[in-house]
Design an enzyme around this catalytic site. Structure first.
Site, mmCIF file in Angstrom:
data_model
loop_
_atom_site.group_PDB
_atom_site.id
_atom_site.type_symbol
_atom_site.label_atom_id
_atom_site.label_comp_id
_atom_site.label_asym_id
_atom_site.label_seq_id
_atom_site.Cartn_x
_atom_site.Cartn_y
_atom_site.Cartn_z
ATOM 1 N N LYS A 11 12.316 77.720 51.834
ATOM 2 C CA LYS A 11 11.728 76.486 51.253
ATOM 3 C C LYS A 11 12.086 75.287 52.122
ATOM 4 O O LYS A 11 13.037 75.340 52.919
ATOM 5 C CB LYS A 11 12.225 76.249 49.829
ATOM 6 C CG LYS A 11 13.755 76.093 49.659
ATOM 7 C CD LYS A 11 14.319 74.706 49.875
ATOM 8 C CE LYS A 11 15.824 74.668 49.767
ATOM 9 N NZ LYS A 11 16.495 73.512 50.274
ATOM 10 N N ASP A 139 19.665 77.124 43.730
ATOM 11 C CA ASP A 139 18.308 77.243 44.280
ATOM 12 C C ASP A 139 17.630 78.558 43.869
ATOM 13 O O ASP A 139 16.446 78.769 44.167
ATOM 14 C CB ASP A 139 18.333 77.199 45.824
ATOM 15 C CG ASP A 139 18.515 75.781 46.357
ATOM 16 O OD1 ASP A 139 18.304 74.819 45.592
ATOM 17 O OD2 ASP A 139 18.862 75.640 47.550
HETATM 18 P P1 ATP Z 1 20.668 76.225 50.695
HETATM 19 O O1 ATP Z 1 19.441 75.620 51.303
HETATM 20 O O2 ATP Z 1 20.400 76.967 49.401
HETATM 21 O O3 ATP Z 1 21.842 75.317 50.637
HETATM 22 P P2 ATP Z 1 21.308 77.386 53.201
HETATM 23 O O4 ATP Z 1 19.988 77.735 53.832
HETATM 24 O O5 ATP Z 1 21.913 76.085 53.620
HETATM 25 O O6 ATP Z 1 21.111 77.418 51.650
HETATM 26 P P3 ATP Z 1 22.202 80.074 53.486
HETATM 27 O O7 ATP Z 1 21.435 80.507 54.683
HETATM 28 O O8 ATP Z 1 21.740 80.536 52.172
HETATM 29 O O9 ATP Z 1 22.360 78.493 53.470
HETATM 30 O O10 ATP Z 1 23.706 80.535 53.758
HETATM 31 C C1 ATP Z 1 24.842 79.864 53.322
HETATM 32 C C2 ATP Z 1 26.040 80.825 53.376
HETATM 33 O O11 ATP Z 1 25.844 81.865 52.418
HETATM 34 C C3 ATP Z 1 26.223 81.502 54.721
HETATM 35 O O12 ATP Z 1 27.349 80.981 55.351
HETATM 36 C C4 ATP Z 1 26.409 82.981 54.424
HETATM 37 O O13 ATP Z 1 27.664 83.464 54.825
HETATM 38 C C5 ATP Z 1 26.300 83.123 52.913
HETATM 39 N N1 ATP Z 1 25.294 84.132 52.489
HETATM 40 C C6 ATP Z 1 25.411 84.897 51.402
HETATM 41 N N2 ATP Z 1 24.356 85.702 51.270
HETATM 42 C C7 ATP Z 1 23.507 85.439 52.283
HETATM 43 C C8 ATP Z 1 22.231 85.953 52.664
HETATM 44 N N3 ATP Z 1 21.638 86.922 51.976
HETATM 45 N N4 ATP Z 1 21.657 85.422 53.748
HETATM 46 C C9 ATP Z 1 22.265 84.432 54.433
HETATM 47 N N5 ATP Z 1 23.471 83.929 54.132
HETATM 48 C C10 ATP Z 1 24.106 84.413 53.057
#
Ligand code: ATP
Length: 293
Positions: A11, A139
Site C-alpha cells: 500500500k 495495518d
Molecule cells: P508498515 O508500513 O506496516 O509500517 P513496513 O513496510 O515499514 O511496514 P515491513 O516490511 O512490514 O515494514 O517490516 C518491518 C519489520 O517486520 C522487518 O524488520 C521484519 O523483520 C519484520 N517482519 C515480520 N514479518 C515480515 C514479513 N512477512 N515480511 C517482511 N518483514 C517482516
C-alpha cells in the site's frame, strides 16, 4: 484442498496525519491508504503430519522465518482458534521492499489469515478476520479489506472510499538503501509534537471529496501530505533527494509513504514514469515501477 496461493499487496499512504498520543501509548492517526499492484506471493500448504508446526521459507534475505514473521503469528493464531491438528508450510515470495512503509509484513500477515481461513474451511467473515488481524498489527485489517480507505484511531477503524484511478497513473517507488523502524519514527514525531503542529497538515475530508469528484492531482496534491516525512527526511536525507528527482522527472505528486523511507511518485505520463524509474534505479537498488489497484 491442500495448498493455496494468495497475492499480498503493498500500500501507499496518499496522506498521513498524526493527531496525538493515546493513553495506551499508541498514536492516533488519520490517513488515506490505497493498495498497489505490487505484491508478495504467499503459498500455504498443509503438512498433513498431525502436528501444529509452522515452517516458513522465503526468497528474501534478512526477513525472519520464526515467530517474528507476521505470517507465522497469523498461522499460529488460526491453528489455535479451531485447535486444528495439522501444521502448515508457508512460502513467502517477497517483492515488497522491507522496512519501507509499504506494509509488506502486514500484507503477508493478512494473506496468511485469509489463506488459512479457506484452507481449513473456517468460515470466518471478512469482519472477523479484520478483528483478528488488528491483534497482530494496525495495518493488517486494511490489508485484509484492500482497496482504498480512510483509516482512523490506531489505523484499524476503516472507511472505504473511492481511490485514485488506477488506470490513469503509473507509480514509481524508490527506497533509500537503509530502511527505518516505524516505532522509532513515531517516537521521534511524538517528542516533537509541539513543533510539528505548526507544520502543514493534510485536510483529509477535502482530499477524499476531491478524489470522489475525480479532481486532477494538481488540485489534490495540496492535501497529499505525510507528516512523518518531517521526521524521517531528517534521518534519511535521500527522501528529499528522491522527491526532487521525481518532481523534476514530471511526477504529478511525490511524497513518502507510511513511516518511510520509501518515496512514491504518481505520473499521468507513463514515459515520464519510466524515465524517472531508470534514473532512480541506477542510484537506488530498491526502485519499483507499479500501478495503483
Ligand atoms: P508498515 O508500513 O506496516 O509500517 P513496513 O513496510 O515499514 O511496514 P515491513 O516490511 O512490514 O515494514 O517490516 C518491518 C519489520 O517486520 C522487518 O524488520 C521484519 O523483520 C519484520 N517482519 C515480520 N514479518 C515480515 C514479513 N512477512 N515480511 C517482511 N518483514 C517482516
Amino acid at each position: 484442498m491442500n495448498e493455496i496461493t494468495i497475492d499480498a499487496h503493498a500500500k501507499v499512504n496518499l496522506c498521513l496525519d498524526v493527531l496525538g498520543k493515546l493513553p495506551n501509548g499508541y498514536h492516533e492517526v488519520r490517513m488515506v491508504m490505497q493498495q498497489l499492484e505490487l505484491s508478495d506471493t504467499i503459498t500455504v500448504k498443509k503438512t498433513g503430519r498431525g502436528k501444529r508446526e509452522i515452517i516458513i521459507t522465503t526468497n528474501a534475505d534478512g526477513v525472519p522465518v520464526d515467530y517474528r514473521n507476521l505470517a507465522h503469528r497469523a498461522a499460529q493464531l488460526m491453528l489455535g482458534l479451531d485447535e486444528i491438528l495439522d501444521g502448515v508450510e508457508i512460502h513467502i515470495e517477497k517483492r515488497i521492499p522491507v522496512e519501507a512503509g509499504l506494509a509488506g509484513g502486514s500484507a503477508d500477515c493478512a494473506a496468511t489469515l485469509a489463506a488459512m481461513n479457506i484452507l481449513f474451511d473456517m468460515g470466518l467473515s471478512t469482519k472477523a478476520l479484520c478483528r483478528l488481524g488488528a491483534r497482530l498489527g494496525s495495518d493488517v485489517p486494511f490489508c485484509i479489506m484492500g482497496g482504498t480507505v480512510v483509516a482512523e484511531g490506531t489505523g484499524t477503524r476503516l472507511t472505504p472510499v473511492k481511490g485514485l484511478n488506477g488506470d490513469k497513473y503509473t507509480v514509481v517507488l524508490c527506497k533509500p538503501e537503509q530502511g527505518i523502524s516505524t516505532g522509532a519514527v513515531y517516537g521521534k514525531y511524538s517528542e516533537r509534537m509541539g513543533e510539528m503542529i505548526a507544520r502543514p497538515h493534510p485536510d483529509i475530508v477535502r482530499l477524499v471529496g476531491g478524489m470522489s469528484a475525480e479532481l486532477h492531482l494538481s488540485e489534490l496534491k495540496k492535501d497529499m501530505i505525510n507528516v512523518l516525512e518531517y521526521v524521517t527526511a531528517e534521518e534519511r536525507p535521500e527522501v528529499r533527494e528522491i522527491i526532487n528527482i521525481m518532481k523534476e522527472s514530471g511526477a504529478d505528486a511525490a511524497l513518502m509513504t507510511g513511516s518511510g523511507p520509501t518515496v512514491f511518485g504518481l505520473f499521468e505520463n507513463s514515459s515520464e514514469a519510466e524515465a524517472a524509474y531508470s534514473k532512480l534505479s541506477s542510484r537506488y537498488e530498491e526502485t519499483v515501477l507499479t500501478k495503483l489497484r
